[in-house]
Design a protein around this motif. Structure first.
Motif, PDB file in Angstrom:
ATOM      1  N   UNK A 183       0.864  -1.182   0.000  1.00  0.00           N
ATOM      2  CA  UNK A 183       0.000   0.000   0.000  1.00  0.00           C
ATOM      3  C   UNK A 183       0.901   1.232   0.000  1.00  0.00           C
ATOM      4  N   UNK A 184       0.787   2.051  -1.026  1.00  0.00           N
ATOM      5  CA  UNK A 184       1.767   3.109  -1.252  1.00  0.00           C
ATOM      6  C   UNK A 184       1.479   4.403  -0.499  1.00  0.00           C
ATOM      7  N   UNK A 185       0.327   4.482   0.184  1.00  0.00           N
ATOM      8  CA  UNK A 185      -0.061   5.735   0.822  1.00  0.00           C
ATOM      9  C   UNK A 185       0.206   5.744   2.324  1.00  0.00           C
ATOM     10  N   UNK A 186       1.023   4.817   2.808  1.00  0.00           N
ATOM     11  CA  UNK A 186       1.304   4.725   4.237  1.00  0.00           C
ATOM     12  C   UNK A 186       2.550   5.461   4.657  1.00  0.00           C
ATOM     13  N   UNK A 187       3.387   4.798   5.479  1.00  0.00           N
ATOM     14  CA  UNK A 187       4.476   5.494   6.165  1.00  0.00           C
ATOM     15  C   UNK A 187       5.869   5.129   5.660  1.00  0.00           C
ATOM     16  N   UNK A 188       5.976   4.469   4.524  1.00  0.00           N
ATOM     17  CA  UNK A 188       7.303   4.077   4.026  1.00  0.00           C
ATOM     18  C   UNK A 188       8.131   5.321   3.715  1.00  0.00           C
ATOM     19  N   UNK A 189       9.463   5.129   3.801  1.00  0.00           N
ATOM     20  CA  UNK A 189      10.407   6.199   3.468  1.00  0.00           C
ATOM     21  C   UNK A 189      11.211   5.867   2.210  1.00  0.00           C
ATOM     22  N   UNK A 190      11.121   4.614   1.778  1.00  0.00           N
ATOM     23  CA  UNK A 190      11.884   4.116   0.636  1.00  0.00           C
ATOM     24  C   UNK A 190      11.020   4.176  -0.624  1.00  0.00           C
ATOM     25  N   UNK A 191      11.603   4.504  -1.793  1.00  0.00           N
ATOM     26  CA  UNK A 191      10.815   4.488  -3.028  1.00  0.00           C
ATOM     27  C   UNK A 191      10.185   3.114  -3.274  1.00  0.00           C
ATOM     28  N   UNK A 192       9.007   3.128  -3.870  1.00  0.00           N
ATOM     29  CA  UNK A 192       8.266   1.885  -4.124  1.00  0.00           C
ATOM     30  C   UNK A 192       9.137   0.878  -4.868  1.00  0.00           C
ATOM     31  N   UNK A 193       9.846   1.341  -5.893  1.00  0.00           N
ATOM     32  CA  UNK A 193      10.615   0.428  -6.731  1.00  0.00           C
ATOM     33  C   UNK A 193      11.786  -0.214  -5.994  1.00  0.00           C
ATOM     34  N   UNK A 194      12.153   0.330  -4.835  1.00  0.00           N
ATOM     35  CA  UNK A 194      13.267  -0.235  -4.066  1.00  0.00           C
ATOM     36  C   UNK A 194      12.817  -1.316  -3.089  1.00  0.00           C
ATOM     37  N   UNK A 195      11.503  -1.515  -2.954  1.00  0.00           N
ATOM     38  CA  UNK A 195      10.979  -2.526  -2.045  1.00  0.00           C
ATOM     39  C   UNK A 195      10.489  -3.736  -2.834  1.00  0.00           C
ATOM     40  N   UNK A 196      10.799  -4.929  -2.339  1.00  0.00           N
ATOM     41  CA  UNK A 196      10.344  -6.153  -2.990  1.00  0.00           C
ATOM     42  C   UNK A 196       8.850  -6.334  -2.746  1.00  0.00           C
ATOM     43  N   UNK A 197       8.087  -6.439  -3.821  1.00  0.00           N
ATOM     44  CA  UNK A 197       6.640  -6.605  -3.676  1.00  0.00           C
ATOM     45  C   UNK A 197       6.073  -7.261  -4.927  1.00  0.00           C
ATOM     46  N   UNK A 198       4.948  -7.932  -4.740  1.00  0.00           N
ATOM     47  CA  UNK A 198       4.244  -8.579  -5.844  1.00  0.00           C
ATOM     48  C   UNK A 198       3.502  -7.564  -6.680  1.00  0.00           C
ATOM     49  N   UNK A 199       2.882  -6.604  -5.996  1.00  0.00           N
ATOM     50  CA  UNK A 199       2.156  -5.518  -6.657  1.00  0.00           C
ATOM     51  C   UNK A 199       2.002  -4.387  -5.662  1.00  0.00           C
ATOM     52  N   UNK A 200       1.829  -3.161  -6.174  1.00  0.00           N
ATOM     53  CA  UNK A 200       1.599  -1.983  -5.335  1.00  0.00           C
ATOM     54  C   UNK A 200       0.241  -1.392  -5.674  1.00  0.00           C
ATOM     55  N   UNK A 201      -0.389  -0.769  -4.682  1.00  0.00           N
ATOM     56  CA  UNK A 201      -1.691  -0.144  -4.916  1.00  0.00           C
ATOM     57  C   UNK A 201      -1.832   1.080  -4.028  1.00  0.00           C
ATOM     58  N   UNK A 202      -2.546   2.077  -4.541  1.00  0.00           N
ATOM     59  CA  UNK A 202      -2.824   3.301  -3.795  1.00  0.00           C
ATOM     60  C   UNK A 202      -4.285   3.406  -3.398  1.00  0.00           C
ATOM     61  N   UNK A 203      -5.131   2.554  -3.987  1.00  0.00           N
ATOM     62  CA  UNK A 203      -6.579   2.605  -3.779  1.00  0.00           C
ATOM     63  C   UNK A 203      -7.052   1.228  -3.323  1.00  0.00           C
ATOM     64  N   UNK A 204      -7.704   1.164  -2.168  1.00  0.00           N
ATOM     65  CA  UNK A 204      -8.159  -0.126  -1.644  1.00  0.00           C
ATOM     66  C   UNK A 204      -9.198  -0.793  -2.537  1.00  0.00           C
ATOM     67  N   UNK A 205      -9.806  -0.046  -3.439  1.00  0.00           N
ATOM     68  CA  UNK A 205     -10.728  -0.664  -4.393  1.00  0.00           C
ATOM     69  C   UNK A 205     -10.014  -1.673  -5.281  1.00  0.00           C
ATOM     70  N   UNK A 206      -8.683  -1.518  -5.424  1.00  0.00           N
ATOM     71  CA  UNK A 206      -7.909  -2.426  -6.269  1.00  0.00           C
ATOM     72  C   UNK A 206      -7.484  -3.703  -5.546  1.00  0.00           C
ATOM     73  N   UNK A 207      -7.587  -3.709  -4.223  1.00  0.00           N
ATOM     74  CA  UNK A 207      -7.017  -4.821  -3.458  1.00  0.00           C
ATOM     75  C   UNK A 207      -7.683  -6.163  -3.736  1.00  0.00           C
ATOM     76  N   UNK A 208      -9.006  -6.288  -3.722  1.00  0.00           N
ATOM     77  CA  UNK A 208      -9.592  -7.609  -3.968  1.00  0.00           C
ATOM     78  C   UNK A 208      -9.163  -8.211  -5.301  1.00  0.00           C
ATOM     79  N   UNK A 209      -9.042  -7.392  -6.331  1.00  0.00           N
ATOM     80  CA  UNK A 209      -8.610  -7.897  -7.628  1.00  0.00           C
ATOM     81  C   UNK A 209      -7.167  -8.380  -7.597  1.00  0.00           C
ATOM     82  N   UNK A 210      -6.303  -7.662  -6.874  1.00  0.00           N
ATOM     83  CA  UNK A 210      -4.907  -8.078  -6.745  1.00  0.00           C
ATOM     84  C   UNK A 210      -4.801  -9.408  -6.002  1.00  0.00           C
TER      85      UNK A 210
END
Length: 220
Positions: A183-210
């Motif tokens: 979830x990209x709208x929280x408290x991280x300090x590191x750029x999204x691309x520097x964190x290992x993740x399956x997918x990123x999302x900014x809107x919880x409407x996208x979460x069930x589909x992911x």
């Protein structure tokens, strides 16, 4: 078996930084100290003892010992009763309802102490979580994978997806070798691309589909 979807709490489901900030300032007030929100938020994510220790040390105060223990206890007493400035992120309730309707098993794994965790979940009437693991539920905290794996055990095992917002959460998922949704709208300090993740999302409407996409990929 339907996947277990386990969530971090602060910065993922709830924006709690305003209450953490206010509670920290109240706890430190008898010592003549106060902090900006940015200072406090910068230390959120590794549990209350780490937060209060880092804040104390930033003002030249001891981060261990009897005086520190009293300070931490004062903060926890204040914070457990402080929910007025905390808010659910937009779309959280709908996403949780959608996931529950598909049969997903829902849990929480946070470094927040279990007392304030249960208090804030009760405040928002989030009774959908069959497993709740706090920062003091086990002798270790995230990014050690043990709390996340313990939450999975409480949910009956099987496949798991972890949802979080921070560097600590990404490290935890990697250590547990499970898919991580960032979830990209929280408290991280590191750029999204520097964190290992399956997918990123900014809107919880996208979460069930992911979640559905990862589950379909993982299905035999």
């Amino acid at each position: 078996m339907k996947p277990a979807v386990i969530f971090d709490l602060d910065g993922t489901l709830i924006d709690s930084a305003p209450d953490i900030h206010a509670s920290a300032n109240r706890a430190f007030a008898p010592l003549g100290q106060s902090f900006s929100r940015a200072e406090v938020q910068g230390f959120v994510g590794r549990g209350a003892p780490n937060l209060i220790s880092r804040l104390a040390q930033s003002r030249g105060l001891p981060g261990t010992g009897a005086a520190f223990d009293d300070l931490l206890a004062r903060f926890l007493e204040i914070y457990e009763q402080s929910h007025g400035l905390t808010a659910l992120y937009p779309g959280v309730l709908t996403a949780l309802d959608d996931l529950a309707r598909t049969g997903a098993r829902l849990g929480v794994c946070t470094n927040k102490p279990i007392g304030p965790t249960r208090a804030v979940l009760g405040h928002f009437r989030l009774g959908c979580f069959a497993a709740v693991v706090g920062g003091d539920s086990l002798p270790v905290k995230k990014p050690d994978p043990a709390p996340l794996l313990h939450a999975l055990d409480l949910l009956g095992g099987g496949p798991m997806i972890f949802v979080g917002d921070s560097e600590v959460d990404a490290e935890t998922a990697q250590a547990a070798r499970v898919p991580f949704l960032l979830f990209t709208e929280g408290y991280r300090k590191t750029p999204v691309e520097a964190l290992t993740h399956q997918a990123a999302f900014a809107d919880f409407a996208d979460l069930p589909g992911l979640v559905a996409g990862i589950s379909a990929t993982a299905a035999p």
